[in-house]
Design an enzyme around this catalytic site. Sequence first.
Site, short mmCIF file in Angstrom:
data_model
loop_
_atom_site.label_atom_id
_atom_site.label_comp_id
_atom_site.label_asym_id
_atom_site.label_seq_id
_atom_site.Cartn_x
_atom_site.Cartn_y
_atom_site.Cartn_z
N ASP A 123 -0.48 4.96 1.05
CA ASP A 123 0.10 6.22 2.67
C ASP A 123 -0.31 5.02 4.29
OD1 ASP A 123 -0.96 8.42 0.91
OD2 ASP A 123 -2.41 7.02 0.83
N ASP B 237 1.10 -1.23 -0.33
CA ASP B 237 0.03 0.05 0.15
C ASP B 237 0.62 1.49 0.16
OD1 ASP B 237 -2.49 1.62 0.89
OD2 ASP B 237 -1.88 1.58 2.52
#
Length: 489
Positions: A44, A42
């Site tokens: 963030d 991922d």
Amino acid sequence: MLAQDWMDLPLIPPGACKTLNSAAIYANNEVDLAEVDIYGFDYDYTLALYSNALNTMIYNQARTFLIEHFKYPEEISKYEYVPNFAVRGLHYDIQKGLLMKIDAFHYIQRGTVYRGLSPLSDEEVLDLYGGTFHIPLHEDSGFYGKGPRVKQFMDIFSIPEMTLLAVANDFFITNDIEYDPVHLFKDISVTIGMVHLKGFMYKWVMQDLGEFDLRGEETDAVLHRLVSQGKKLFLITNSPFSFVDKGMTHMAGKKWRDFFDVVIVQADKPHFFTDCVKPFRRLDDNGDLRWEKIKSLDKGQIYKQGNLYDFLRLTGWRGSKVLYFGDHLYSDLADLMLRHGWRTAAIVPELEHETKVVSTNRYALSLTWLQALTGLLEQLQVHKDQESKQVFREWQQERDELRAMIKNLYNPQFGSIFRTGHNPTYFSRRLCRFSDIYMASLSCLLNYDLSYTFYPRRTPLQHEAPLWMDQLCTGCMKTPFLEEMSHIR
């Protein structure tokens, strides 16, 4: 001798933890990195970690939307952001407007129920929930933490949302203004969403990457190390390409895309992992959408949306040879582990603070005596004479005080994100269920060889004898390459 007098004695066992290593990787399930060929991420709070200053800005902007867009009273603007009020993993009773912490067995931790900015007494909680601290499963049974009445906040971005909910509830209660908690919850959910959808958060971070984007050099080092050892890398994020490009360029240079075999932006997780409807689209170098049919996922290209089923078909990356890193237990990890057999790694930044607390002498003394006192209570309860009953009540009160003191060491309102008293939290339960390994940041990977095997500690079950007391906890062990990698930090 009174129970509290024993605190002056050397209670801590010789082998007890005194300094936990926040750079360690902790295992819920055995993972052999030698079997992992493909690393997914991922963006963030995984590749990019943000400073707490971002929470203040999200709160301020959402509060402005609440007043200007939804016409809430201007006086709410007087409420400033309260740092460290809320912690991740809390539950919110939508109909009652209550923020609380729940354990793995759906019981509310006493002293952690807040209406607005004020705690409720145990008596008030029992009155509101029909004489029990239990939250029924059907009220909190949604797979992604969204039951019909109770929502769990699992996203790090949700901390300013919880704070704004507490502040708004507090305003209406303090000023004796009638309001509907359900409408308030929905309105604040929309305002927080507007901060993201209108691009405010992206703009703030891109304007000052030096302040908001932390540990970029460490992320760059992790990517270099993986690629240099022949690993394939991919990125699946909900963030837009312009934002990811700016951040990755800041952390890893203009050629950051060379690290990744596949890059997917605006993926719309968790739907990316569960639906097979949206097709992949390619973005050109200007970020404009191309409309040709995607027949392969090629290195150097940027793809938008799509779905995991097409991803698996086009890449052939399946099973335990894939290890995916993310911070959101539901949106990032749950489906991958349960439905597709990928290995999963949770990023839990809160570990840095929590391991520091656990390493303090005050914590060690308090917890050691709490455990000893619990054992004394267990033995004393069989004595029914009045003197024993009086001592039992006094020790029970002291035990409650110790538990409250330990809770306050982590966070005065809600305590540890991992523990409710002696039980694991609901967050902890999900962390163990949906992640094979977990760590404070991606940089923890630098401390281990890529052929390293992570072994979970065999803690005894309640009916088992603790025959392996010599086994060190993971955090006490020396990580293999910690000193060699220290220059990166």
